[in-house]
Design a protein around this motif. Structure first.
Motif, PDB file in Angstrom:
ATOM      1  N   GLY A  40       0.877  -1.431  -0.037  1.00 20.63           N
ATOM      2  CA  GLY A  40       0.092   0.039  -0.202  1.00 20.63           C
ATOM      3  C   GLY A  40       0.783   1.375  -0.024  1.00 20.63           C
ATOM      4  N   GLY A  41       0.224   2.176  -0.200  1.00 17.15           N
ATOM      5  CA  GLY A  41       0.999   3.666  -0.383  1.00 17.15           C
ATOM      6  C   GLY A  41       0.256   4.597   0.785  1.00 17.15           C
ATOM      7  N   PHE A  42       0.336   5.854   0.381  1.00 19.71           N
ATOM      8  CA  PHE A  42      -0.334   6.542   1.156  1.00 19.71           C
ATOM      9  C   PHE A  42      -1.824   6.770   0.901  1.00 19.71           C
ATOM     10  CE2 PHE A  42       3.885   8.971   0.933  1.00 19.71           C
ATOM     11  CZ  PHE A  42       4.114   8.796   2.125  1.00 19.71           C
ATOM     12  N   GLY A  43      -2.499   7.261   1.938  1.00 18.91           N
ATOM     13  CA  GLY A  43      -3.930   7.287   2.092  1.00 18.91           C
ATOM     14  C   GLY A  43      -4.701   7.175   0.553  1.00 18.91           C
ATOM     15  N   GLU A  44      -4.374   7.807  -0.201  1.00 22.33           N
ATOM     16  CA  GLU A  44      -5.377   7.637  -1.375  1.00 22.33           C
ATOM     17  C   GLU A  44      -5.140   6.818  -2.507  1.00 22.33           C
ATOM     18  OE1 GLU A  44      -2.143  10.984  -2.611  1.00 22.33           O
ATOM     19  OE2 GLU A  44      -3.011   9.857  -0.951  1.00 22.33           O
ATOM     20  N   SER A  45      -3.928   6.048  -2.141  1.00 22.31           N
ATOM     21  CA  SER A  45      -3.464   4.977  -3.160  1.00 22.31           C
ATOM     22  C   SER A  45      -3.492   3.527  -2.893  1.00 22.31           C
ATOM     23  CB  SER A  45      -1.948   5.457  -3.474  1.00 22.31           C
ATOM     24  OG  SER A  45      -1.229   5.037  -2.469  1.00 22.31           O
ATOM     25  N   ASP A  51     -10.052  -0.035  -9.148  1.00 25.87           N
ATOM     26  CA  ASP A  51      -8.470  -0.679  -9.379  1.00 25.87           C
ATOM     27  C   ASP A  51      -8.476  -2.179  -9.536  1.00 25.87           C
ATOM     28  OD1 ASP A  51      -7.660   1.896 -10.327  1.00 25.87           O
ATOM     29  OD2 ASP A  51      -6.802   2.368  -8.315  1.00 25.87           O
TER      30      ASP A  51
ATOM     31  N   PHE C  65       2.881   3.730  -7.422  1.00 28.74           N
ATOM     32  CA  PHE C  65       1.844   3.972  -6.259  1.00 28.74           C
ATOM     33  C   PHE C  65       1.944   3.718  -4.827  1.00 28.74           C
ATOM     34  CE2 PHE C  65       0.821  -0.528  -5.195  1.00 28.74           C
ATOM     35  CZ  PHE C  65       1.131  -1.105  -6.193  1.00 28.74           C
ATOM     36  N   THR C  66       3.448   2.953  -4.520  1.00 29.32           N
ATOM     37  CA  THR C  66       3.683   2.648  -3.314  1.00 29.32           C
ATOM     38  C   THR C  66       4.555   3.999  -2.723  1.00 29.32           C
ATOM     39  OG1 THR C  66       5.750   1.628  -3.630  1.00 29.32           O
ATOM     40  CG2 THR C  66       3.958   0.380  -3.748  1.00 29.32           C
ATOM     41  N   ALA C  67       4.755   4.013  -1.564  1.00 32.25           N
ATOM     42  CA  ALA C  67       5.286   5.123  -0.827  1.00 32.25           C
ATOM     43  C   ALA C  67       6.820   4.813  -1.114  1.00 32.25           C
ATOM     44  CB  ALA C  67       5.157   5.064   0.794  1.00 32.25           C
ATOM     45  N   ARG C 144      -2.883   4.229 -10.116  1.00 31.40           N
ATOM     46  CA  ARG C 144      -3.547   3.885  -8.921  1.00 31.40           C
ATOM     47  C   ARG C 144      -3.549   5.304  -8.302  1.00 31.40           C
ATOM     48  NH1 ARG C 144      -2.055  -1.873  -6.935  1.00 31.40           N
ATOM     49  NH2 ARG C 144      -0.621  -1.910  -8.914  1.00 31.40           N
ATOM     50  N   LYS C 145      -2.292   5.925  -8.380  1.00 33.22           N
ATOM     51  CA  LYS C 145      -2.352   7.182  -7.522  1.00 33.22           C
ATOM     52  C   LYS C 145      -2.114   8.332  -8.673  1.00 33.22           C
ATOM     53  CE  LYS C 145       1.449   9.260  -4.700  1.00 33.22           C
ATOM     54  NZ  LYS C 145       2.170   9.922  -5.374  1.00 33.22           N
ATOM     55  N   TRP C 457      -3.587   5.319   8.119  1.00 29.39           N
ATOM     56  CA  TRP C 457      -4.333   6.220   6.956  1.00 29.39           C
ATOM     57  C   TRP C 457      -3.598   7.542   7.077  1.00 29.39           C
ATOM     58  CZ3 TRP C 457      -7.620  10.494   6.944  1.00 29.39           C
ATOM     59  CH2 TRP C 457      -8.017  10.959   5.681  1.00 29.39           C
ATOM     60  N   THR C 458      -2.800   7.807   6.090  1.00 29.64           N
ATOM     61  CA  THR C 458      -2.361   9.177   5.802  1.00 29.64           C
ATOM     62  C   THR C 458      -3.103   9.980   5.270  1.00 29.64           C
ATOM     63  OG1 THR C 458      -0.038   7.885   6.140  1.00 29.64           O
ATOM     64  CG2 THR C 458      -0.208  10.267   5.439  1.00 29.64           C
ATOM     65  N   GLY C 460      -4.405  13.016   2.991  1.00 31.17           N
ATOM     66  CA  GLY C 460      -3.650  13.756   1.997  1.00 31.17           C
ATOM     67  C   GLY C 460      -3.814  15.020   2.169  1.00 31.17           C
ATOM     68  N   GLU C 465      -9.915  14.144  -0.141  1.00 35.51           N
ATOM     69  CA  GLU C 465      -9.459  12.960  -0.323  1.00 35.51           C
ATOM     70  C   GLU C 465     -10.072  11.617   0.552  1.00 35.51           C
ATOM     71  OE1 GLU C 465      -5.254  12.726  -0.632  1.00 35.51           O
ATOM     72  OE2 GLU C 465      -5.180  13.916  -2.083  1.00 35.51           O
ATOM     73  N   ASN C 468     -12.908   9.188  -0.325  1.00 35.38           N
ATOM     74  CA  ASN C 468     -12.743   7.792  -0.695  1.00 35.38           C
ATOM     75  C   ASN C 468     -13.100   6.772   0.552  1.00 35.38           C
ATOM     76  OD1 ASN C 468     -11.777   5.712  -2.252  1.00 35.38           O
ATOM     77  ND2 ASN C 468      -9.697   6.733  -2.603  1.00 35.38           N
ATOM     78  N   ARG C 546       4.599  14.106   5.561  1.00 39.35           N
ATOM     79  CA  ARG C 546       4.733  12.779   5.090  1.00 39.35           C
ATOM     80  C   ARG C 546       6.234  12.419   5.099  1.00 39.35           C
ATOM     81  NH1 ARG C 546       1.653  12.612  -0.685  1.00 39.35           N
ATOM     82  NH2 ARG C 546      -0.522  12.272   0.349  1.00 39.35           N
ATOM     83  N   HIS C 550       9.055  12.580   1.008  1.00 42.51           N
ATOM     84  CA  HIS C 550       7.952  12.576   0.040  1.00 42.51           C
ATOM     85  C   HIS C 550       7.407  14.160  -0.306  1.00 42.51           C
ATOM     86  CE1 HIS C 550       8.174   8.581   1.149  1.00 42.51           C
ATOM     87  NE2 HIS C 550       7.692   8.252   0.172  1.00 42.51           N
TER      88      HIS C 550
END
Lengths: 325, 352, 581
Positions: A40-45, A51, C65-67, C144-145, C457-458, C460, C465, C468, C546, C550
């Protein structure tokens, strides 16, 4: 003899197909899928349902499993293992770059293990019951019972950090590309020293008592006594009569050791940031990277079956009592 | 790296070595093994958050005893704890009157109870200190023994049954069945066992049952090979021929003549297997795929301790020692079993 | 447009920056010193060694899409709009000549600088931008991002080689985020996408994604799988030259091993686990090597409750409130996170909504929790002491309990679960845990097959955002795994995205936050800070919500002084000390 070899080779085929089929069914039926496996990534991703559906389509996950197996088989017959889901590269390439260090390490370790085991075990077997023998055996039992990750941590802290003898992360230095061949060799050796020891120590601890016990029973055989009686020198009896007969049962053990070391160890490879097969398999399973898992299964099966085959043949060749039926 | 090999002669010393030393070693190993099993069976009597016997509101209660009884295999479900002690919210420590009669276990804490500050050093109250969540290390060690013993014994029981059935079928029937079973054994040996573990864990859920199934279903191959070999060689022996000529049925021969001969090496292999199972459980916990967070296990303790190896390396020692000692015991006992069960190695063989 | 919100945000963020800076300044005076204009003091041949937890999935910014991927984004690619160190939307002056929204908010025009080049020397033009927009909207491409909000742009046309005109579906407050998408080189990818519209399946595309012709100041020079990725500086970069000649990313999955590698100088930076920050780094070996920094991060740990699932216990808001009250947040913060994490006051950072003080009703209170459960009909049974529902058809008794799903391999989640379990027992609620590997964890969430899960959860940079997570539409197509449906919240999100007045917008999201906190489809536990270790020689670091990597300029702004100097040498060498660039 040739008839026997051919028969043995033919026998491995159903096993091989069985392994592949079973693994394919199991990984595709198992919970989780490549569409949900990626990190997973940050909140929106994170993975959204939309998807997820598109990813499933891309990985052809919606087709019936038999169709997918057919597609996969068709490609594998042409030695094409497909592309990794994780980074799109050919599976063969991904496996190859991990196989080379692992394979080198495996054979290096086995060679070193033998170089250590045979003299130590011979000494112990020729001095049974003495203090040194007892110490050797006690050390072997102790080292064998230590979980490898504990050993790894101890080595990192002691040899890697406190003594600073060997690097404990990665396989090569950052400036590896600029080094001369000899320096490259040294670099790889020093990077693999610690993780290699973690494989080596339990292996030696496992083999020494085994070889020692085998040698002890060989030493009591009539033909050894006969050799002594014939007036042959001790050295000659050991080298020409005892050692070959001691090493023969070791062949069977080799059939078990090679796959075990070759499979790598996730825990150790993660701890040492070492790019080996164990970590690749773990990561692929984590991401449900089906093509890579299948590629590795095929490879492992080939190696295991191949080694078993070679051991059997060697055994048949070395031991006249085995009949070629 | 665990090499599953039933013929691991780790302590296979020469027959000439003094049997006195061997006896001493075997006896202490057996004593330790029995202690571990007893600790596992009686864990709530040794470490529990409720007393063994106590007087509460004028009546006598035996909460730890009934917990011990209800954990027994097979008959455990017959026992149920008396009422107020059964309640999850009932805290015996505060509910019991301070001067009322109560006999507490030597370690008066449960394995999951957060009873003190984090990372306390060893003291009178906590003999081995507490972990990062303030749980008593000794209590966790004792209850971890339950898991290790259960995993070791049951998984090897499962492996033994599967191995004997498949290996026996292969060795006794021969022909097509032997061929199929042999292929099955080979397939299982090459199969990525690690993946099977993941799958089973998800299907069954975390817990001891999952681990037992996983280990049992992956470790039977060596036993099957062993049993098959014994059956194959046994089939050719004269007394089997004799039995056959009497008109004994196939089942009779298999169970009466072949099985007993195969049981001895199987037992040896299973004893070594218990050690492998304990190590495997610890390895799985290390990867976060073990029994889960709801139960105390040695592997889980080790993993928790690894997270703070820099500041509290001492936390590693207790689970490490427990694993080490139990593995060692299994090896010593397995070796002794082999020596006493193998007819080819005479028990009291004289010095040559 | 939303200038008031902007000001509000800046004010609040200034406060945050101040806080993080004070934490940092006490430890290292020069770590935050921006890159000096006099480049003679900067070591421009230096190598930076970063740590990677795992390998990135792609260097193509549309597919990233990943961190982990995002760590490379600003190094390899230039974008017209960037998130600055306060996660504010800002125009990148190195790329953009001018940008303006039309008065009706339905159009915008962007003029790129004419000096822009791809790393192969081709000019970067409006055509590339339009091409990238088309790719993101292409159904074959799984962006995705990067795809976030792009569908709001109905038209994107190149007026001349430098100018692009955007047309939006509606006049939304979030349109400024919609234009913030990555640009990929048309001349590289156009021929490739003819064969492979997904951009990630054909060998040629995979190669192009692994060795991208980027627009940023760094190029990939080596990628040894499982070991390291080496970036080298592209000397032809038209923008400001970054300080490091090489950046080596070493793949080190294990936290303990990484910290040891930091102490031996093998890596220059790493994010620290709470345990490492609080305890492991208090030794002289670490202090000789570097400093540790703590800063605010917009990340909250939470438990998601399946509000529409099979477990009847969790479907009532009042029950979830009761469980929320029974979670000992202070203890979790203390025991699991070493007091480094604050208790969550909400899920939006205070600066985004101008939230007041934390709600008092959130406090740990077992008596209150038990009372709420009693009132809701979940009473303690006389038989076994667990709670059962007396309601429904009166025949079935439902036991109060749930399974909490955890991700395998997490250091903290089992510890949080241990604390929750022991408190919930005391009020007769039976909580068990299930550790799942990431893939299955996600699959269960997507299919709504769970009771509860623990995750983080981070937030945005824009409060929208969170739609979602909370909008009822997202229950089917988004990340609203808990199936939360509240028409009032849906309507508020619609209003929020259309509102252009910043203060009013902040008020709307505040209402959303309050509503969700009282319905409690998620129970927010603790707010995670950024915990980081830096080598003493590093300068120019800025902490964003972040983390340091980032945001823009991020690693581009890092540098080291030329000669090896003691750490507190900033003053004597006359380096600037201020934290605000």
């Amino acid at each position: 003899m040739w008839h026997y070899i051919l028969k043995r080779i033919l026998l491995t085929i159903p096993t091989f197909v069985g392994i592949v089929l079973l693994t394919f069914l199991l990984i595709h039926q198992a919970p989780g899928s490549p569409a949900t496996g990626s990190a997973g990534g940050f909140g929106e991703s994170g993975v959204s349902a939309a998807d997820h559906a598109r990813l499933r389509a891309q990985f052809e996950l919606d087709a019936p499993i038999i169709v997918r197996f057919g597609h996969w088989m068709k490609r594998v017959v042409c030695f094409d293992f497909g592309q990794s889901f994780a980074d799109g590269r050919p599976v063969s390439q991904r496996i190859a770059e991990r196989l080379v260090p692992t394979l080198t390490l495996t054979f290096a370790i086995i060679a070193i293990a033998f170089a250590i085991v045979i003299p130590v075990a011979t000494y112990a077997a020729t001095h049974p019951g003495q203090l040194v023998d007892k110490i050797i055996l006690a050390a072997c039992v102790g080292f064998y019972a230590i979980p490898p990750y504990i050993l790894g941590m101890i080595l990192i802290l002691l040899v890697g950090v406190a003594l600073n003898w060997f690097p404990f992360a990665g396989l090569t230095s950052d400036d590896f590309a600029t080094l001369s061949t000899w320096q490259k060799f040294k670099d790889v050796i020093s990077h693999s020293a610690l993780i290699g020891s973690c494989f080596l120590i339990p292996l030696v601890a496992y083999l020494v008592p085994f070889v020692r016990a085998t040698m002890l029973s060989v030493l009591k055989e009539d033909f050894v006594r006969a050799a002594h009686a014939r007036g042959l020198s001790h050295r000659r009896v050991m080298l020409c009569h005892v050692l070959p007969n001691t090493l023969r049962p070791l062949l069977t053990v080799m059939g078990l050791i090679v796959p075990a070391v070759l499979g790598g160890s996730v825990v150790l490879e993660v701890m040492f940031s070492w790019p080996g097969m164990g970590r690749l398999l773990f990561e692929s399973i984590h991401d449900r990277d089906y093509p890579v898992i299948m590629g590795m299964t095929v490879l492992t099966a080939m190696i295991v079956l191949g080694v078993t085959l070679v051991v059997d043949l060697l055994y048949a060749w070395a031991d006249p009592r085995v009949r070629y039926v | 790296m665990t090499i599953a090999n039933p013929t691991n002669p780790i302590l296979w010393t020469d027959r000439a070595s003094a049997s006195k030393r061997r006896n001493w070693l075997t006896r202490s190993a057996a004593a330790i093994a029995i202690t571990f099993i007893l600790v596992a069976l009686l864990a709530p009597l040794l470490a529990w958050h409720q007393p063994i016997v106590c007087k509460y509101q004028g009546k006598y209660y035996f909460p730890a005893i009934s917990d011990t009884a209800s954990r027994l295999p097979l008959v455990g479900s017959w026992f149920q704890k008396a009422k107020p002690f059964r309640f999850p919210s009932f805290d015996a420590r505060t509910e019991l009157e301070p001067n009322a009669f109560a006999l507490w276990p030597p370690v008066p804490y449960g394995p999951m109870e957060m009873v003190a500050d984090a990372n306390c050093a060893a003291s009178r109250a906590h003999w081995l200190g507490t972990d990062d969540r303030g749980r008593d290390v000794l209590a966790r060690l004792i209850h971890g023994a339950c898991v290790s013993v259960r995993v070791g014994v049951y998984s090897m029981l499962l492996a033994g049954i599967v191995g004997i059935v498949i290996g026996g079928a292969a060795g006794f029937c021969g022909g097509a069945i032997d061929w199929m079973c042999s292929r099955l054994i080979e397939i299982m040996m090459c199969f990525p066992a690690f993946f099977l573990i993941l799958v089973v864990m998800v299907w069954i859920g975390n817990g001891v049952t999952g681990i037992i199934l996983v280990i049992g279903l992956t470790q039977w191959t060596s036993i099957a090979r062993l049993v098959r070999a014994e059956f194959l060689s046994g089939r050719e022996l004269d007394f089997v021929d004799a039995a056959r000529s009497y008109g004994a049925s196939g089942w009779y021969i298999a169970l009466r003549h072949l099985l007993p001969a195969a049981l001895a090496p199987t037992l040896v292999a299973l004893t070594f297997g218990v050690a492998d199972a304990i190590l495997l459980e610890a390895g799985l916990s290390w990867l976060g795929l073990g029994v889960g967070a709801d139960v105390a296990t040695w592997g889980g303790m080790l993993r928790d301790a690894y997270d703070q190896i820099r500041t509290h390396p001492g936390l590693m020692t207790a689970p490490c020692a427990a694993i080490f000692i139990s593995v060692l015991c299994c090896h010593i006992l397995g070796e002794q079993l082999r020596r006493s069960l193998d007819p080819r190695i005479g028990f009291g063989e004289s010095r040559s | 447009m939303n200038s008031k919100l902007h000001h509000l945000q800046i004010a609040c963020l200034g406060l945050i920056a101040g806080i993080s800076a004070t934490v940092a300044r006490a430890d290292s005076p020069s770590l935050f010193a921006p890159i000096p204009s006099d480049r003679s003091v900067v070591d421009e041949d230096a190598t930076l060694k970063c740590r990677l937890r795992s390998e990135p999935s792609s260097f193509n910014p549309i597919l990233m899409f990943t961190a982990i991927d995002a760590q490379f984004e600003y190094l390899l690619w230039d974008r017209p709009f960037v998130l600055d160190k306060d996660l504010q939307w800002s125009i990148n002056p190195d790329v953009v000549e001018s940008f303006a929204f039309a008065d009706d908010h339905l159009h915008a025009s962007l003029k790129l600088k004419s000096s822009l080049r791809w790393q192969d020397g081709t000019p970067m033009t409006a055509a590339d931008l339009v091409f990238s927009w088309q790719r993101i909207l292409d159904d074959h491409v799984i962006a995705r991002k990067a795809g976030h909000g792009t569908e709001q742009i109905t038209q994107c046309e190149a007026i001349d080689p430098q100018t692009v005109r955007f047309t939006f579906k509606e006049a939304l407050a979030t349109n400024k985020w919609s234009v913030d998408f990555p640009i990929i080189p048309k001349h590289v990818y156009e021929p490739l996408t003819r064969d492979d519209p997904t951009m990630q399946q054909s060998d040629a595309c995979v190669q192009a994604n692994r060795n991208p012709i980027g627009s940023g100041p760094y190029q990939i020079s080596e990628w040894i799988s499982g070991e390291r990725i080496v970036l080298s500086r592209w000397e032809g970069y038209p923008g400001p030259k970054p300080a490091f000649a090489r950046i080596i990313f070493r793949v080190m999955p294990d936290n303990n091993a990484a910290l040891l590698a930091f102490e031996t100088g093998e890596i220059d930076e790493m994010s620290l686990a709470p345990q490492q920050f609080a305890a492991d780094t208090d030794n002289q070996r670490f202090k000789d090597r570097g400093v540790k920094i703590r800063g605010e991060q917009w990340t909250n740990y939470y438990i998601g409750w399946n509000t529409c699932g099979p477990n009847a216990f969790l479907t009532e808001p009042v029950v979830r409130n009761a469980i929320g009250l029974a979670i000992n947040r202070p203890l979790i913060s203390q025991r699991v996170f070493f007091g480094l994490f604050k208790e969550s006051a909400g899920f939006y950072p205070a600066s985004l909504t101008g939230r007041d003080a934390p709600r008092a009703s959130n406090q740990f209170n077992l008596t209150q929790a038990a009372k709420l459960l009693d009132d809701a009909g979940w009473r303690v049974s006389d038989d076994d002491g667990w709670r059962y529902s007396q309601s429904a058809n009166g025949v079935e008794k439902v036991r109060a309990g749930f399974v909490l799903n955890l991700v395998a391999g997490s250091q903290t989640s089992p510890r949080v679960a241990d604390i929750m379990r022991s408190d919930l027992r005391k009020i007769g609620v039976d909580m068990t845990t299930q550790t799942l590997d990431w893939s299955v964890f996600n699959e269960r969430n997507l299919n709504h097959q769970f009771d509860a899960f623990l995750s983080a959860w981070t937030c945005g940079p824009d409060p929208d955002e969170a739609r979602n997570l909370f909008h009822s539409d997202a229950a089917q197509s988004g990340r609203n795994y808990v199936g939360y449906q509240n028409p009032k919240v849906d309507a508020l999100f619609e209003r929020g995205v259309h509102e252009t007045d910043a203060a009013e917008r902040a008020r709307i999201y505040r209402t959303i936050e309050q509503t969700i906190l009282s319905d409690e489809p998620y129970t927010f536990l603790v707010e995670a800070p950024t915990l980081w270790a830096f080598n003493h020689r590093l300068r120019g670091v800025s902490l964003s919500p972040r983390g340091p990597l980032h945001s823009y300029p991020g690693v581009r702004g890092w540098w080291t002084p030329k000669s090896p100097q003691p750490t507190d040498d900033g003053l004597r060498t006359g380096l600037p000390q201020s934290d605000a660039p």
